[in-house]
Design a protein around this motif. Structure first.
Motif, PDB file in Angstrom:
ATOM      1  N   ALA A 106       0.838  -1.206   0.000  1.00  0.00           N
ATOM      2  CA  ALA A 106       0.000   0.000   0.000  1.00  0.00           C
ATOM      3  C   ALA A 106       0.868   1.250   0.000  1.00  0.00           C
ATOM      4  O   ALA A 106       0.555   2.241  -0.682  1.00  0.00           O
ATOM      5  CB  ALA A 106      -0.921  -0.023   1.224  1.00  0.00           C
ATOM      6  N   ALA A 107       1.967   1.222   0.758  1.00  0.00           N
ATOM      7  CA  ALA A 107       2.867   2.382   0.788  1.00  0.00           C
ATOM      8  C   ALA A 107       3.521   2.591  -0.576  1.00  0.00           C
ATOM      9  O   ALA A 107       3.668   3.726  -1.055  1.00  0.00           O
ATOM     10  CB  ALA A 107       3.932   2.177   1.863  1.00  0.00           C
ATOM     11  N   ILE A 108       3.912   1.488  -1.224  1.00  0.00           N
ATOM     12  CA  ILE A 108       4.517   1.601  -2.555  1.00  0.00           C
ATOM     13  C   ILE A 108       3.501   2.126  -3.557  1.00  0.00           C
ATOM     14  O   ILE A 108       3.830   2.925  -4.447  1.00  0.00           O
ATOM     15  CB  ILE A 108       5.072   0.232  -2.998  1.00  0.00           C
ATOM     16  CG1 ILE A 108       6.234  -0.190  -2.084  1.00  0.00           C
ATOM     17  CG2 ILE A 108       5.530   0.272  -4.457  1.00  0.00           C
ATOM     18  CD1 ILE A 108       6.740  -1.597  -2.344  1.00  0.00           C
ATOM     19  N   ALA A 109       2.254   1.680  -3.417  1.00  0.00           N
ATOM     20  CA  ALA A 109       1.207   2.120  -4.346  1.00  0.00           C
ATOM     21  C   ALA A 109       1.034   3.631  -4.328  1.00  0.00           C
ATOM     22  O   ALA A 109       0.669   4.237  -5.337  1.00  0.00           O
ATOM     23  CB  ALA A 109      -0.110   1.423  -4.005  1.00  0.00           C
ATOM     24  N   LEU A 110       1.309   4.248  -3.183  1.00  0.00           N
ATOM     25  CA  LEU A 110       1.208   5.708  -3.102  1.00  0.00           C
ATOM     26  C   LEU A 110       2.238   6.392  -3.992  1.00  0.00           C
ATOM     27  O   LEU A 110       2.012   7.500  -4.498  1.00  0.00           O
ATOM     28  CB  LEU A 110       1.395   6.168  -1.652  1.00  0.00           C
ATOM     29  CG  LEU A 110       0.272   5.825  -0.671  1.00  0.00           C
ATOM     30  CD1 LEU A 110       0.661   6.238   0.738  1.00  0.00           C
ATOM     31  CD2 LEU A 110      -1.022   6.529  -1.089  1.00  0.00           C
ATOM     32  N   ASP A 111       3.398   5.750  -4.169  1.00  0.00           N
ATOM     33  CA  ASP A 111       4.468   6.334  -4.973  1.00  0.00           C
ATOM     34  C   ASP A 111       4.363   5.979  -6.455  1.00  0.00           C
ATOM     35  O   ASP A 111       5.009   6.618  -7.290  1.00  0.00           O
ATOM     36  CB  ASP A 111       5.826   5.868  -4.454  1.00  0.00           C
ATOM     37  CG  ASP A 111       6.096   6.372  -3.044  1.00  0.00           C
ATOM     38  OD1 ASP A 111       5.577   7.455  -2.714  1.00  0.00           O
ATOM     39  OD2 ASP A 111       6.793   5.686  -2.284  1.00  0.00           O
ATOM     40  N   LEU A 112       3.566   4.946  -6.766  1.00  0.00           N
ATOM     41  CA  LEU A 112       3.474   4.497  -8.155  1.00  0.00           C
ATOM     42  C   LEU A 112       2.334   5.234  -8.860  1.00  0.00           C
ATOM     43  O   LEU A 112       1.272   4.689  -9.119  1.00  0.00           O
ATOM     44  CB  LEU A 112       3.249   2.982  -8.208  1.00  0.00           C
ATOM     45  CG  LEU A 112       4.495   2.133  -7.945  1.00  0.00           C
ATOM     46  CD1 LEU A 112       4.137   0.667  -7.840  1.00  0.00           C
ATOM     47  CD2 LEU A 112       5.515   2.341  -9.074  1.00  0.00           C
ATOM     48  N   ARG A 113       2.599   6.473  -9.194  1.00  0.00           N
ATOM     49  CA  ARG A 113       1.629   7.267  -9.944  1.00  0.00           C
ATOM     50  C   ARG A 113       1.928   7.126 -11.439  1.00  0.00           C
ATOM     51  O   ARG A 113       2.897   6.489 -11.836  1.00  0.00           O
ATOM     52  CB  ARG A 113       1.715   8.730  -9.517  1.00  0.00           C
ATOM     53  CG  ARG A 113       1.401   8.954  -8.033  1.00  0.00           C
ATOM     54  CD  ARG A 113       1.547  10.423  -7.677  1.00  0.00           C
ATOM     55  NE  ARG A 113       2.909  10.902  -7.913  1.00  0.00           N
ATOM     56  CZ  ARG A 113       3.907  10.769  -7.040  1.00  0.00           C
ATOM     57  NH1 ARG A 113       3.706  10.176  -5.875  1.00  0.00           N
ATOM     58  NH2 ARG A 113       5.120  11.249  -7.321  1.00  0.00           N
ATOM     59  N   HIS A 114       1.108   7.768 -12.252  1.00  0.00           N
ATOM     60  CA  HIS A 114       1.290   7.660 -13.697  1.00  0.00           C
ATOM     61  C   HIS A 114       2.654   8.208 -14.136  1.00  0.00           C
ATOM     62  O   HIS A 114       3.246   7.726 -15.102  1.00  0.00           O
ATOM     63  CB  HIS A 114       0.173   8.427 -14.426  1.00  0.00           C
ATOM     64  CG  HIS A 114      -1.145   7.733 -14.379  1.00  0.00           C
ATOM     65  ND1 HIS A 114      -1.414   6.621 -15.146  1.00  0.00           N
ATOM     66  CD2 HIS A 114      -2.263   7.983 -13.644  1.00  0.00           C
ATOM     67  CE1 HIS A 114      -2.649   6.220 -14.909  1.00  0.00           C
ATOM     68  NE2 HIS A 114      -3.189   7.028 -14.000  1.00  0.00           N
ATOM     69  N   ASP A 115       3.154   9.204 -13.403  1.00  0.00           N
ATOM     70  CA  ASP A 115       4.421   9.814 -13.800  1.00  0.00           C
ATOM     71  C   ASP A 115       5.586   9.306 -12.962  1.00  0.00           C
ATOM     72  O   ASP A 115       6.638   9.925 -12.898  1.00  0.00           O
ATOM     73  CB  ASP A 115       4.327  11.335 -13.670  1.00  0.00           C
ATOM     74  CG  ASP A 115       3.957  11.777 -12.245  1.00  0.00           C
ATOM     75  OD1 ASP A 115       3.556  10.895 -11.449  1.00  0.00           O
ATOM     76  OD2 ASP A 115       4.056  12.978 -11.945  1.00  0.00           O
ATOM     77  N   SER A 116       5.389   8.167 -12.297  1.00  0.00           N
ATOM     78  CA  SER A 116       6.440   7.655 -11.416  1.00  0.00           C
ATOM     79  C   SER A 116       7.603   7.091 -12.226  1.00  0.00           C
ATOM     80  O   SER A 116       7.431   6.543 -13.318  1.00  0.00           O
ATOM     81  CB  SER A 116       5.882   6.555 -10.508  1.00  0.00           C
ATOM     82  OG  SER A 116       4.902   7.073  -9.645  1.00  0.00           O
ATOM     83  N   ASN A 117       8.779   7.209 -11.653  1.00  0.00           N
ATOM     84  CA  ASN A 117       9.979   6.599 -12.217  1.00  0.00           C
ATOM     85  C   ASN A 117      10.140   5.231 -11.564  1.00  0.00           C
ATOM     86  O   ASN A 117      10.361   5.131 -10.355  1.00  0.00           O
ATOM     87  CB  ASN A 117      11.199   7.478 -11.943  1.00  0.00           C
ATOM     88  CG  ASN A 117      12.443   6.934 -12.626  1.00  0.00           C
ATOM     89  OD1 ASN A 117      12.509   5.767 -13.011  1.00  0.00           O
ATOM     90  ND2 ASN A 117      13.438   7.792 -12.781  1.00  0.00           N
ATOM     91  N   PHE A 118       9.996   4.161 -12.356  1.00  0.00           N
ATOM     92  CA  PHE A 118      10.040   2.808 -11.810  1.00  0.00           C
ATOM     93  C   PHE A 118      11.345   2.549 -11.067  1.00  0.00           C
ATOM     94  O   PHE A 118      11.365   1.846 -10.059  1.00  0.00           O
ATOM     95  CB  PHE A 118       9.863   1.793 -12.946  1.00  0.00           C
ATOM     96  CG  PHE A 118       9.997   0.367 -12.492  1.00  0.00           C
ATOM     97  CD1 PHE A 118       9.054  -0.212 -11.657  1.00  0.00           C
ATOM     98  CD2 PHE A 118      11.081  -0.407 -12.899  1.00  0.00           C
ATOM     99  CE1 PHE A 118       9.185  -1.541 -11.243  1.00  0.00           C
ATOM    100  CE2 PHE A 118      11.220  -1.722 -12.483  1.00  0.00           C
ATOM    101  CZ  PHE A 118      10.262  -2.295 -11.659  1.00  0.00           C
ATOM    102  N   VAL A 119      12.423   3.102 -11.566  1.00  0.00           N
ATOM    103  CA  VAL A 119      13.732   2.880 -10.929  1.00  0.00           C
ATOM    104  C   VAL A 119      13.731   3.373  -9.488  1.00  0.00           C
ATOM    105  O   VAL A 119      14.365   2.798  -8.604  1.00  0.00           O
ATOM    106  CB  VAL A 119      14.842   3.580 -11.744  1.00  0.00           C
ATOM    107  CG1 VAL A 119      16.188   3.433 -11.041  1.00  0.00           C
ATOM    108  CG2 VAL A 119      14.907   3.006 -13.152  1.00  0.00           C
TER     109      VAL A 119
END
Length: 223
Positions: free
Chosen positions: A189-202
């Motif tokens: 859930a915490a990671i999901a907060l950072d995985l937005r459409h403009d997120s950098n996967f790295v």
């Protein structure tokens, strides 16, 4: 239950009674009414017997005929009524209801279900694919948790059975798995907060690697 399901019907009790025994009920009502009428008209003695012999059969037959029509109408009404939704069936998992083995497994299953709900909120991309792959591993680990819970149940079929050493081993692994499932879901859930459409996967790759390491390892331990 024949033409209609009594337990799932939203109809009231009167309609239910008419549908099931309308002819009998109305026949009895006709008997009672005509007996009362015979008593009013005939008074007592021979006259009462005469009026009773005349009116009671009319009341019974007429009531039964009217009841037959009422019963048919009531049944048609019940058939036309929308049934109430069936109650949800709770999976038993082959475990004793409300026992500790079921509680352990259901706690694990709730965490995994929540994990998949979290993944569904993540935008499509590499991060979501990574989380989905971890979810597949979680599903396999959950199946192993069920196997262990069923094993524990078989070794401890009731609360009066003295637990053996293997039971304690199973309990310890399920406790550990329950915590791991919950922690994995919380971190996802915490990671999901950072995985937005403009997120950098790295930027979240390290977090995903840690998440993968946190997944329960029930299948890797033999029992």
């Amino acid at each position: 239950m024949g033409q209609y399901d009594r337990e799932r019907s939203p109809a009231g009790p009167v309609l239910q009674v008419l549908a099931e025994a309308g002819r009998f009920v109305c026949g009895i009502l006709g008997l009672v009414v005509m007996t009362f009428l015979a008593a009013l008209v005939g008074g007592s003695g021979v006259a009462l017997l005469g009026w009773t012999a005349l009116l009671v059969p009319i009341g019974v037959v007429g009531g039964a005929l009217a009841g037959n029509a009422a019963q048919s109408a009531a049944r048609n009404r019940l058939v036309a009524m929308p049934a109430e939704p069936a109650r949800a069936v709770i999976p038993a998992y082959g475990l004793r209801r409300y026992g500790r083995w079921e509680r352990f497994y259901e706690a694990c299953a709730r965490s995994v279900a929540t994990y998949h709900e979290v993944v569904a909120t993540v935008p499509h991309g590499a991060g979501r694919n990574w989380l989905a792959n971890i979810g597949t591993t979680l599903d396999a680990e959950l199946a192993e948790a069920l196997r262990l819970a069923q094993l524990g149940e078989s070794l401890e079929p009731d609360e009066l059975t003295t637990p053996g050493e293997t039971v304690y081993k199973v309990l310890e692994r399920l406790r550990s798995a329950m915590s791991s499932f919950a922690e994995t879901t919380e971190r996802a859930a915490a990671i999901a907060l950072d995985l937005r459409h403009d997120s950098n996967f790295v930027q979240v790759r390290a977090q995903l690697d840690t998440l993968a390491e946190q997944v329960p390892q029930l299948r890797a331990t033999g029992l």
